[in-house]
Each structure stands twice: as C-alpha cells, then as structure tokens.
Motif scaffolding. Structure first.
Motif, PDB file in Angstrom:
ATOM      1  N   UNK A 119       0.804  -1.215   0.000  1.00  0.00           N
ATOM      2  CA  UNK A 119       0.000   0.000   0.000  1.00  0.00           C
ATOM      3  C   UNK A 119       0.842   1.273   0.000  1.00  0.00           C
ATOM      4  N   UNK A 120       2.168   1.127   0.036  1.00  0.00           N
ATOM      5  CA  UNK A 120       3.013   2.306   0.169  1.00  0.00           C
ATOM      6  C   UNK A 120       4.086   2.411  -0.883  1.00  0.00           C
ATOM      7  N   UNK A 121       4.938   3.398  -0.671  1.00  0.00           N
ATOM      8  CA  UNK A 121       6.092   3.638  -1.528  1.00  0.00           C
ATOM      9  C   UNK A 121       7.332   3.496  -0.640  1.00  0.00           C
ATOM     10  N   UNK A 122       8.194   2.552  -0.974  1.00  0.00           N
ATOM     11  CA  UNK A 122       9.432   2.311  -0.243  1.00  0.00           C
ATOM     12  C   UNK A 122      10.588   2.649  -1.174  1.00  0.00           C
ATOM     13  N   UNK A 123      11.415   3.606  -0.754  1.00  0.00           N
ATOM     14  CA  UNK A 123      12.581   3.996  -1.544  1.00  0.00           C
ATOM     15  C   UNK A 123      13.816   3.776  -0.681  1.00  0.00           C
ATOM     16  N   UNK A 124      14.764   3.019  -1.214  1.00  0.00           N
ATOM     17  CA  UNK A 124      15.988   2.705  -0.473  1.00  0.00           C
ATOM     18  C   UNK A 124      17.177   3.325  -1.185  1.00  0.00           C
ATOM     19  N   UNK A 125      17.933   4.161  -0.472  1.00  0.00           N
ATOM     20  CA  UNK A 125      19.155   4.782  -0.996  1.00  0.00           C
ATOM     21  C   UNK A 125      20.330   4.169  -0.255  1.00  0.00           C
ATOM     22  N   UNK A 126      20.890   3.112  -0.827  1.00  0.00           N
ATOM     23  CA  UNK A 126      21.975   2.386  -0.177  1.00  0.00           C
ATOM     24  C   UNK A 126      23.219   3.211   0.043  1.00  0.00           C
ATOM     25  N   UNK A 127      23.579   4.068  -0.900  1.00  0.00           N
ATOM     26  CA  UNK A 127      24.770   4.899  -0.750  1.00  0.00           C
ATOM     27  C   UNK A 127      24.647   5.845   0.430  1.00  0.00           C
ATOM     28  N   UNK A 128      23.486   6.423   0.612  1.00  0.00           N
ATOM     29  CA  UNK A 128      23.275   7.365   1.718  1.00  0.00           C
ATOM     30  C   UNK A 128      22.932   6.649   3.024  1.00  0.00           C
ATOM     31  N   UNK A 129      22.600   5.350   2.952  1.00  0.00           N
ATOM     32  CA  UNK A 129      22.210   4.620   4.155  1.00  0.00           C
ATOM     33  C   UNK A 129      20.872   5.092   4.698  1.00  0.00           C
ATOM     34  N   UNK A 130      19.968   5.469   3.796  1.00  0.00           N
ATOM     35  CA  UNK A 130      18.656   5.971   4.192  1.00  0.00           C
ATOM     36  C   UNK A 130      17.567   5.309   3.361  1.00  0.00           C
ATOM     37  N   UNK A 131      16.364   5.337   3.916  1.00  0.00           N
ATOM     38  CA  UNK A 131      15.212   4.888   3.147  1.00  0.00           C
ATOM     39  C   UNK A 131      14.011   5.726   3.541  1.00  0.00           C
TER      40      UNK A 131
END
Length: 137
Positions: A119-131
């Motif tokens: 039901x959502x939007x999951x964005x993972x930024x591995x380089x920044x260590x954030x999601x």
C-alpha cells in the motif's frame, strides 16, 4: 515522505521503523485497557504477511482469531493470528489488520511484510544509508 536511517550491523543494512501497536478497535467487548506498545518493525520484502512477536500480542489483552500455516526461516509452523492497529511515526495507521504471531525467541518485534508494504512507496538509498516509507491515500 518520512525518511529513516538504515541501521548498519555486521556489514548488512537492516531497514527498521519505529511503530506502535495496540488492539484492533473492533474489540470493544474486551474488559481491559487498550494498551499501546512501541515496537521496532523490520521491513521484510520477503515476508508475505506481517508478523509480531507473540509476547507483544499477548500483552495487548487480545485473543487469537485463528491459526495459519506459515513457512519461516526456521521451517514450517502453525501460528496464531490476531487483529491489531499498527501506527506509523507520521500519524498514519492501519486498523483491524490481521497479523501472525512470531515465536517469542525471535529477536525482532515485528516483520513488516508485503501485505502492508504493497500500500506504500518504499525507496531505499543504499549509498546514503537511508530509506523512505510513505503510505499515500
């Protein structure tokens, strides 16, 4: 869209989010206060269903509403199911949601499965260590 830091442990990144869980609101006849418990949910895109450790579910003064066969990392099991209300830090929540009980020897509070993540939007930024995780209406 809320942004979270990925938790680093042993060269692996785990995506976790602080949440709260309480008894589902359609249980008005239970004569006990509806306790809210803070939990840490591990985002698990490999889990079909959301699961919460059984000791946490029992502390909510709720009752199991059925059982389900599940395949776990430790092998197949038949686990109780409960209805709960899960609240995210940004004020969004899902109520009267069916979760599966995890054995109490599991080290995480909750596995947030695809039944909620879809039901959502999951964005993972591995380089920044954030999601980021957002549930849009």
């Amino acid at each position: 869209m809320p942004t979270y830091d990925a938790i680093l442990a042993q060269d692996t990144q785990f995506l976790t989010v602080a949440m709260e869980v309480c008894r589902a609101t359609h249980f008005p006849l239970i004569d006990a206060p509806n306790t809210t418990i803070p939990i840490t949910a591990l985002i698990d895109t490999g889990a079909t269903h959301t699961a919460i450790r059984e000791d946490i579910l029992l502390a909510l003064n709720t009752i199991p509403l059925g059982r389900q066969y599940v395949d776990t990392a430790a092998g197949p099991a038949i686990c109780d199911q409960y209805f709960v209300r899960l609240a995210f830090p940004d004020g969004k929540y899902v109520d009267n949601f069916r979760v599966t009980a995890l054995p109490t020897d599991i080290t995480v509070d909750c596995l947030l499965g695809m039944d909620i993540l879809r039901f959502g939007v999951l964005i993972y930024d591995g380089k920044a260590g954030k999601f980021s995780l957002d549930f849009q209406p």
